[in-house]
Write a protein that holds these residues in place. Structure first.
Motif, PDB file in Angstrom:
ATOM      1  N   TRP A  26       1.094  62.199 -86.743  1.00 36.00           N
ATOM      2  CA  TRP A  26       1.035  60.996 -87.582  1.00 36.00           C
ATOM      3  C   TRP A  26      -0.420  60.597 -87.824  1.00 36.00           C
ATOM      4  N   LYS A  27      -0.637  59.945 -88.946  1.00 33.74           N
ATOM      5  CA  LYS A  27      -1.997  59.518 -89.258  1.00 33.74           C
ATOM      6  C   LYS A  27      -2.192  58.059 -88.861  1.00 33.74           C
ATOM      7  N   ILE A  64      -6.504  54.698 -67.197  1.00 31.03           N
ATOM      8  CA  ILE A  64      -7.504  54.645 -68.264  1.00 31.03           C
ATOM      9  C   ILE A  64      -8.724  55.386 -67.730  1.00 31.03           C
ATOM     10  N   ILE A  65      -9.163  56.440 -68.441  1.00 34.06           N
ATOM     11  CA  ILE A  65     -10.268  57.240 -67.917  1.00 34.06           C
ATOM     12  C   ILE A  65     -11.491  57.283 -68.834  1.00 34.06           C
ATOM     13  N   ALA A  66     -11.350  56.832 -70.080  1.00 36.08           N
ATOM     14  CA  ALA A  66     -12.485  56.899 -71.001  1.00 36.08           C
ATOM     15  C   ALA A  66     -12.296  55.887 -72.122  1.00 36.08           C
ATOM     16  N   LYS A  67     -13.375  55.711 -72.854  1.00 36.01           N
ATOM     17  CA  LYS A  67     -13.362  54.884 -74.051  1.00 36.01           C
ATOM     18  C   LYS A  67     -14.048  55.698 -75.140  1.00 36.01           C
ATOM     19  N   ALA A  68     -13.534  55.610 -76.354  1.00 36.67           N
ATOM     20  CA  ALA A  68     -14.106  56.345 -77.478  1.00 36.67           C
ATOM     21  C   ALA A  68     -13.920  55.515 -78.737  1.00 36.67           C
ATOM     22  N   SER A  69     -14.527  55.978 -79.803  1.00 34.00           N
ATOM     23  CA  SER A  69     -14.309  55.366 -81.107  1.00 34.00           C
ATOM     24  C   SER A  69     -13.605  56.366 -82.002  1.00 34.00           C
ATOM     25  N   ILE A  70     -12.538  55.917 -82.652  1.00 33.47           N
ATOM     26  CA  ILE A  70     -11.909  56.726 -83.693  1.00 33.47           C
ATOM     27  C   ILE A  70     -12.696  56.437 -84.963  1.00 33.47           C
ATOM     28  N   ILE A  71     -13.354  57.484 -85.508  1.00 36.09           N
ATOM     29  CA  ILE A  71     -14.195  57.275 -86.684  1.00 36.09           C
ATOM     30  C   ILE A  71     -13.592  57.873 -87.952  1.00 36.09           C
ATOM     31  N   ASP A  72     -12.549  58.688 -87.782  1.00 35.59           N
ATOM     32  CA  ASP A  72     -11.912  59.279 -88.952  1.00 35.59           C
ATOM     33  C   ASP A  72     -10.557  59.836 -88.544  1.00 35.59           C
ATOM     34  N   CYS A  73      -9.735  60.114 -89.534  1.00 36.98           N
ATOM     35  CA  CYS A  73      -8.433  60.755 -89.338  1.00 36.98           C
ATOM     36  C   CYS A  73      -8.283  61.767 -90.469  1.00 36.98           C
ATOM     37  N   TYR A 102      -2.676  65.761 -88.011  1.00 34.81           N
ATOM     38  CA  TYR A 102      -3.861  64.931 -88.204  1.00 34.81           C
ATOM     39  C   TYR A 102      -4.774  65.024 -86.990  1.00 34.81           C
ATOM     40  N   ALA A 103      -6.080  65.070 -87.264  1.00 32.92           N
ATOM     41  CA  ALA A 103      -7.088  65.055 -86.210  1.00 32.92           C
ATOM     42  C   ALA A 103      -7.743  63.683 -86.209  1.00 32.92           C
ATOM     43  N   PHE A 104      -7.595  62.957 -85.097  1.00 32.82           N
ATOM     44  CA  PHE A 104      -8.332  61.717 -84.917  1.00 32.82           C
ATOM     45  C   PHE A 104      -9.717  62.143 -84.437  1.00 32.82           C
ATOM     46  N   VAL A 105     -10.737  61.840 -85.200  1.00 34.63           N
ATOM     47  CA  VAL A 105     -12.103  62.236 -84.861  1.00 34.63           C
ATOM     48  C   VAL A 105     -12.678  61.178 -83.920  1.00 34.63           C
ATOM     49  N   LEU A 106     -13.086  61.635 -82.739  1.00 29.58           N
ATOM     50  CA  LEU A 106     -13.586  60.738 -81.696  1.00 29.58           C
ATOM     51  C   LEU A 106     -15.097  60.858 -81.564  1.00 29.58           C
ATOM     52  N   LYS A 119       1.014  52.135 -67.287  1.00 28.01           N
ATOM     53  CA  LYS A 119       2.080  52.891 -67.947  1.00 28.01           C
ATOM     54  C   LYS A 119       1.702  53.087 -69.414  1.00 28.01           C
ATOM     55  N   GLY A 120       1.758  54.315 -69.866  1.00 28.56           N
ATOM     56  CA  GLY A 120       1.410  54.630 -71.240  1.00 28.56           C
ATOM     57  C   GLY A 120       2.505  54.270 -72.220  1.00 28.56           C
ATOM     58  N   GLN A 121       2.178  54.394 -73.489  1.00 28.68           N
ATOM     59  CA  GLN A 121       3.117  54.116 -74.557  1.00 28.68           C
ATOM     60  C   GLN A 121       2.884  55.113 -75.685  1.00 28.68           C
ATOM     61  N   LEU A 122       3.820  55.162 -76.605  1.00 30.27           N
ATOM     62  CA  LEU A 122       3.667  56.006 -77.784  1.00 30.27           C
ATOM     63  C   LEU A 122       2.761  55.319 -78.797  1.00 30.27           C
ATOM     64  N   GLY A 123       2.094  56.119 -79.622  1.00 24.63           N
ATOM     65  CA  GLY A 123       1.245  55.577 -80.671  1.00 24.63           C
ATOM     66  C   GLY A 123       0.005  54.904 -80.114  1.00 24.63           C
ATOM     67  N   LEU A 124      -0.628  54.106 -80.941  1.00 24.27           N
ATOM     68  CA  LEU A 124      -1.731  53.262 -80.481  1.00 24.27           C
ATOM     69  C   LEU A 124      -1.127  51.998 -79.938  1.00 24.27           C
ATOM     70  N   TRP A 125      -1.588  51.567 -78.768  1.00 20.02           N
ATOM     71  CA  TRP A 125      -1.027  50.376 -78.150  1.00 20.02           C
ATOM     72  C   TRP A 125      -2.152  49.490 -77.620  1.00 20.02           C
ATOM     73  N   ASN A 126      -1.828  48.271 -77.297  1.00 22.73           N
ATOM     74  CA  ASN A 126      -2.838  47.289 -76.858  1.00 22.73           C
ATOM     75  C   ASN A 126      -2.830  47.135 -75.356  1.00 22.73           C
ATOM     76  N   ILE A 127      -4.046  46.969 -74.802  1.00 27.83           N
ATOM     77  CA  ILE A 127      -4.194  46.723 -73.376  1.00 27.83           C
ATOM     78  C   ILE A 127      -5.378  45.776 -73.167  1.00 27.83           C
ATOM     79  N   GLU A 128      -5.230  44.884 -72.206  1.00 31.25           N
ATOM     80  CA  GLU A 128      -6.309  43.988 -71.822  1.00 31.25           C
ATOM     81  C   GLU A 128      -6.844  44.463 -70.477  1.00 31.25           C
ATOM     82  N   ILE A 129      -8.127  44.756 -70.430  1.00 30.16           N
ATOM     83  CA  ILE A 129      -8.764  45.168 -69.169  1.00 30.16           C
ATOM     84  C   ILE A 129      -9.913  44.222 -68.895  1.00 30.16           C
TER      85      ILE A 129
END
Length: 129
Positions: A26-27, A64-73, A102-106, A119-129
């Motif tokens: 999915w894009k 949660i092991i990393a943080k990245a930016s999605i800059i393109d799809c 689709y390639a999410f460019v990180l 606990k993970g979820q499908l798709g993009l999901w929200n988390i407060e850390i």
């Protein structure tokens, strides 16, 4: 903040800045920071291929092991798979069976130390850390 759950060893390869593309069926129009969540699933058929890059005996799961930016799809076709693989000399290559996905460019990938299990979820999901 947004998060995405990724199976191992792929999540650790992203954390180590080796895998810069997350392949999905999915894009997304989302651009911005995202936490990389190492899911509880493991792609066992690929473990031996990356044993010299990541510690396959101690892969984090449910964290949660990393943080990245999605800059393109990018919708993948044969040409851009070849181009992306040419540009990535870190040992990870996109398979041709990803064509049509689709390639999410990180970018801006950084390790995160967050010890709580999540606990993970499908798709993009929200988390407060």
């Amino acid at each position: 903040m947004k998060a995405i759950t990724i199976r191992q060893p792929w999540a650790s390869l992203i954390k180590e800045n080796i895998k810069r593309f997350e392949i999905r069926s999915w894009k997304t129009n989302y651009r911005g920071e995202v936490f990389i969540h190492a899911g509880s699933g493991i792609d066992k058929q690929y473990l031996s291929k990356y044993k010299d890059i990541v510690d396959i005996d101690n892969l984090p799961k449910g964290k949660i092991i990393a943080k990245a930016s999605i800059i393109d799809c990018i919708l993948l076709d044969e040409d851009n798979v070849n181009e992306l693989n040419r540009d990535n000399n870190q040992g990870y290559k996109i398979n041709m069976d990803a064509i049509g996905k689709y390639a999410f460019v990180l970018s801006n990938i950084k390790s995160v130390n967050y010890d709580n299990e999540v606990k993970g979820q499908l798709g993009l999901w929200n988390i407060e850390i």
